[in-house]
Write an enzyme that holds these catalytic residues in place. Structure first.
Site, PDB file in Angstrom:
ATOM      1  N   ILE A 271       7.227   6.095 -22.253  1.00 21.88           N
ATOM      2  CA  ILE A 271       6.468   7.245 -21.786  1.00 21.88           C
ATOM      3  C   ILE A 271       5.075   7.271 -22.418  1.00 21.88           C
ATOM      4  CG2 ILE A 271       7.322   8.791 -23.602  1.00 21.88           C
ATOM      5  CD1 ILE A 271       7.576  10.971 -21.385  1.00 21.88           C
TER       6      ILE A 271
ATOM      7  N   VAL B   6       9.747   7.500 -27.899  1.00 16.28           N
ATOM      8  CA  VAL B   6       8.952   6.328 -27.552  1.00 16.28           C
ATOM      9  C   VAL B   6       9.396   5.720 -26.227  1.00 16.28           C
ATOM     10  CG1 VAL B   6       8.291   3.998 -28.314  1.00 16.28           C
ATOM     11  CG2 VAL B   6       8.482   5.841 -29.986  1.00 16.28           C
ATOM     12  N   GLU B   7      10.603   5.987 -25.819  1.00 18.80           N
ATOM     13  CA  GLU B   7      11.142   5.397 -24.599  1.00 18.80           C
ATOM     14  C   GLU B   7      10.975   6.343 -23.401  1.00 18.80           C
ATOM     15  OE1 GLU B   7      14.791   3.021 -25.090  1.00 18.80           O
ATOM     16  OE2 GLU B   7      14.644   3.490 -27.237  1.00 18.80           O
ATOM     17  N   MET B   8      11.935   7.247 -23.180  1.00 20.11           N
ATOM     18  CA  MET B   8      11.872   8.098 -21.994  1.00 20.11           C
ATOM     19  C   MET B   8      11.352   9.505 -22.280  1.00 20.11           C
ATOM     20  SD  MET B   8      15.358   6.690 -20.150  1.00 20.11           S
ATOM     21  CE  MET B   8      14.948   7.016 -18.446  1.00 20.11           C
TER      22      MET B   8
END
Length: 341
Positions: A102, A144-146
């Site tokens: 993201i 840090v991901e979704m």
């Protein structure tokens, strides 16, 4: 009796010949029991096995999981899907050193392939997830991901979609973190890739591999690669130390990061430092770059490094590297009847 238990109970002696036979028979039976019933041409003396054409799933839940796998509502701003990092047209990965999450944020570690992950004994490099559904719980709320703030927020987004809710409640009693991730895991069970050239070779078609690939397979066994890259997925069955026969991290020449800790990140046991879940070799020709740190950019580089650091071959012969690499290229399987590329 497993060897570790034998040594614990009989610390002053080693197994005699009769005990070795009993141990090997136990290993064969345990290996058979671990394989899906649908697995063709099982050879209990062989460390690797062909992938079955399918494994048991619930079709209705698979359909729901498929839609969720491609649904951006799992992410905070709708921009990231499971498929973003695990692209089915790229070998189940994104072919980046580390994934982009993201707001363009970069993850700390190379994304493993989603293909054949159903055969792993745990999920993630450090084994922090017990199964596919458990794995699916992590990325949506990882900043840090979704980047979703909470699972409550995710559930609320899906609850607002009356059509989704109507279909989902036909199969699950509620829309929850557990049911959403269960559906994703059920879909991911279908992401297996049977019928590679190597599978056909194992099933009896001795023309499926080239002469170079057959020699590469012999070298693969000779150097004990199949000890860790074992089973249906040719990996995913154990944690192994990175750098058995040399200081991989020192030779790498870059500072250590948290991602280099491996299993230690979960257990805090010094024994587990730099131990990682062994990655699958299935479709490995399609999933560069390699290793948890993406330090090997090409398959030949990965083969050379493994021979050096894991098999104690200080200066691997170029032809051996090429032959093993050619063999690994035979592990590319089919998805929905089409060979991956």
């Amino acid at each position: 009796m497993p060897i570790a238990k034998f040594r614990h109970l009989h610390w002053g002696s080693k197994p005699d010949e009769q005990e070795k036979v009993a141990l090997l028979n136990w290993i064969r039976e345990a290996r058979k029991m671990s394989l899906p019933k649908e697995t063709p041409n099982v050879d209990a003396d062989r460390l690797v096995q062909p992938i079955p054409d399918s494994i048991a799933t619930d079709e209705a839940k698979v359909a729901l999981g498929h839609d969720l796998f491609f649904d951006g509502r799992l992410s905070g701003d709708g921009s990231i899907q499971c498929h973003t990092c695990h692209q089915l047209d790229k070998g189940g990965v994104d072919r980046l050193d580390t994934s982009t999450g993201i707001e363009g944020k970069k993850g700390p570690i190379n994304a493993p392939t989603v293909f054949n992950a159903a055969f792993n004994f745990v999920q993630f490099w450090d084994g922090r997830a017990a199964d596919l559904a458990d794995q699916a719980k992590g990325p949506p709320t990882n900043p840090v991901e979704m980047g979703s703030h909470s699972w409550d927020a995710i559930v609320a987004r899906f609850e607002m979609d009356e059509e989704f809710k109507k279909e989902f409640l036909k199969e699950y009693p509620q829309v929850t973190k557990e049911t959403l991730t269960h559906a994703i895991g059920e879909y991911e069970k279908t992401l297996i890739t049977p019928n590679s050239d190597f599978d056909r070779y194992l099933k009896g078609d001795k023309t499926a591999l080239t002469e170079q690939q057959v020699h590469g397979y012999e070298l693969f066994k000779q150097h004990k690669c199949d000890t860790c890259h074992t089973g249906l997925a040719m990996g995913g069955q154990s944690y192994e130390y990175m750098g058995l026969y040399g200081d991989y991290f020192k030779d790498r020449g870059t500072p250590l990061t948290d991602a280099d800790e491996g299993r230690f990140a979960q257990t805090k046991d010094p024994f587990d430092m730099h131990r990682f879940k062994v990655p699958t070799l299935r479709n490995v020709a399609l999933t560069a770059p390699y290793f948890h740190d993406a330090s090997a950019k090409e398959l030949k580089d990965a083969v050379s490094a493994m021979l050096k650091y894991q098999s104690n071959v200080k200066q691997p012969a170029q032809k051996d590297v090429e032959d093993i690499t050619s063999f690994l290229e035979s592990l590319t399987g089919e998805f929905k009847g089409e060979k991956l590329k």
